[in-house]
Scaffold this active site. Structure first.
Site, PDB file in Angstrom:
ATOM      1  N   CYS A 231       0.845  -1.184   0.000  1.00 22.89           N
ATOM      2  CA  CYS A 231       0.000   0.000   0.000  1.00 22.89           C
ATOM      3  C   CYS A 231       0.885   1.241   0.000  1.00 22.89           C
ATOM      4  CB  CYS A 231      -0.917   0.014   1.214  1.00 22.89           C
ATOM      5  SG  CYS A 231      -1.954   1.499   1.293  1.00 22.89           S
ATOM      6  N   CYS A 234      -0.346   3.763   3.296  1.00 25.46           N
ATOM      7  CA  CYS A 234      -0.094   3.544   4.734  1.00 25.46           C
ATOM      8  C   CYS A 234       1.102   2.646   5.020  1.00 25.46           C
ATOM      9  CB  CYS A 234      -1.334   2.973   5.407  1.00 25.46           C
ATOM     10  SG  CYS A 234      -1.676   1.235   4.998  1.00 25.46           S
ATOM     11  N   ASP A 359     -27.654 -16.506  -7.001  1.00 29.22           N
ATOM     12  CA  ASP A 359     -27.378 -15.383  -7.899  1.00 29.22           C
ATOM     13  C   ASP A 359     -26.350 -15.833  -8.933  1.00 29.22           C
ATOM     14  OD1 ASP A 359     -26.702 -13.051  -9.159  1.00 29.22           O
ATOM     15  OD2 ASP A 359     -26.089 -11.968  -7.356  1.00 29.22           O
TER      16      ASP A 359
END
Length: 450
Positions: A231, A234, A359
């Protein structure tokens, strides 16, 4: 042992005998019956076992099978649930029906459904948790990937001394502070360089930093959201790896060769995702004291398992039956098909029952457009939601008039005889696969059961 436990064991074993010798099937009912008599029966059955729980979205069944094959080399008999019946009742059945043989160490290696980790942990007190990956899967049951991981973590928290052996290339698995000892595995390829800065494709699951919600970057991406992540916002980054794949040597639809450490390994199944499964099993085996030679021998002997690239010979055809259940897994199977050198026929079976996920929109997130259509000489579309799958393939560039649609299982089995290719790939959701295998067993094409 209490009277209830004794009655539960007798009832469970008797029902299993009847189901398998008279009705020729059934893996969950004996466990359900035993639990109805004694809800704590699993605690009694597993009392003397050192238990390894394998969980995650994809790869549980194959990882479990590979772990069992490896540990048998050193410890002899291993208890497991090979049918893939991975909820509490199926695990009880596995203990009820295990035929005890010579073992140097009483070990149980169990595939456990993500939503059942807490319940099973409360009764089994596992020594090791093996975490494969987390992807979107049956959203009606699990919700988003963070909800799924929370279910797993809630189970792990019950056993703070149990070792976690986790996929370090999945950013979510190192995101929660837990007191457990941790071992991470992953890929470390020559192309993985610290100056490379990549992002996953826009529709990939889990590409936000689990610490600050910034978009994750990667030094390398193996597939989907798995890779050497970091990242830039951070500083959250990929953990140190204890066990690694260092090179992919060869990939075909039916075999893989790769290097872990300085040793070459092979398994008789295709798909990059199965290298992760092998790496997870290798990590467990090494943590349990096996040598590289013992692991390599076990991998070479491992057989195909029920529904997971299961090879079936019928009417002069080589049929590869592959379970598909979510977009990432399906996408990787489609990529694997593009490594096929010969022409083949493609059969897709789509159901939408509870065990499949009701679904079916996930089929739109897989790259059917990327299939090498020149190699596909015939397409058959079946299952309860054949119309949805047919439309998906039509949008991907397949001609509707060239597809055979909506055969029942009897008709499908007959139609396979007439396919123009020797090689046939069947991509099927879970309940459609069970129905097809049952029909094939009735016709003596395969053996019954799982």
């Amino acid at each position: 042992m209490s009277l209830n436990s004794t009655l539960a064991k007798v009832a469970g074993k008797t029902s299993y005998w009847f189901l398998h010798n008279v009705l020729k099937g059934g893996t969950s009912f004996p466990g359900k019956l035993a639990m109805k008599i004694d809800p704590q029966v699993l605690n009694t059955l597993a009392k003397d076992y050192e238990t390894i729980i394998v969980t995650g979205t994809n790869g549980k069944t194959m990882t479990t099978a590979l772990i069992v094959s490896a540990l048998k080399k050193k410890y002899g008999d291993i208890l497991t649930n090979p049918s893939g019946s991975n909820m509490q009742q199926g695990i009880v059945t596995a203990f009820l029906t295990h035929k005890h043989k010579h073992a140097k160490r009483k070990i149980a290696v169990l595939e456990v459904d993500e939503a059942n980790v807490k319940m099973v942990t409360q009764l089994l007190h596992p020594k090791t948790f093996v975490l494969t990956n987390i992807f979107r899967d049956q959203m009606d049951r699990y919700g988003e990937i963070y909800t799924t991981y929370e279910k797993i973590v809630n189970g792990i928290k019950l056993e703070p001394s149990a070792k976690i052996i986790a996929n370090g290339d999945a950013s979510i698995f190192s995101s929660v502070e837990l007191p457990n000892p941790k071992v991470f595995f992953g890929f470390k390829l020559p192309s993985d360089q610290p100056d490379i800065d990549l992002k996953a494709s826009v529709n990939t699951d889990g590409v936000l930093c689990p610490v600050c919600d910034h978009i994750l970057h990667y030094h390398s991406i193996i597939y989907a959201n798995l890779g050497n992540f970091f990242c830039p916002n951070c500083g959250y980054k990929h953990p140190e790896l204890s066990y690694t794949v260092n090179q992919i040597i060869e990939r075909t639809p039916n075999s893989l060769k790769f290097k872990m450490g300085q040793r070459e390994y092979g398994i008789n199944i295709g798909g990059t995702y199965n290298i992760y499964n092998a790496l997870a099993a290798y990590s467990v085996a090494r943590e349990y004291g096996l040598s590289d030679d013992e692991v390599a021998e076990a991998f070479a002997e491992n057989k195909r398992i029920f529904g997971r690239q299961e090879l079936i010979s019928y009417a002069g055809k080589e049929i590869d039956l592959i379970l598909v259940k979510n977009p990432v897994g399906l996408d990787e199977v489609l990529h694997m098909l593009n490594t096929e050198k010969d022409d083949y026929s493609l059969i897709t079976l789509l159901n939408a029952n509870h065990a499949d996920g009701i679904d079916t929109s996930w089929i739109w997130d897989a790259d059917y457009e990327g299939l090498d259509k020149d190699k596909i000489k015939k397409v058959i579309v079946g299952g309860q939601r054949w119309h949805d799958m047919g439309f998906r393939l039509e949008i991907a560039g397949f001609e509707p008039g060239d597809m055979l649609t909506n055969p029942d299982d009897d008709s499908l089995i007959e139609e396979i005889k007439n396919l123009p290719t020797k090689k046939v790939y069947i991509l099927s959701t879970y309940t459609a696969m069970l129905a097809l295998r049952k029909k094939m067993a009735e016709k003596k094409i395969i053996k019954g059961g799982m």
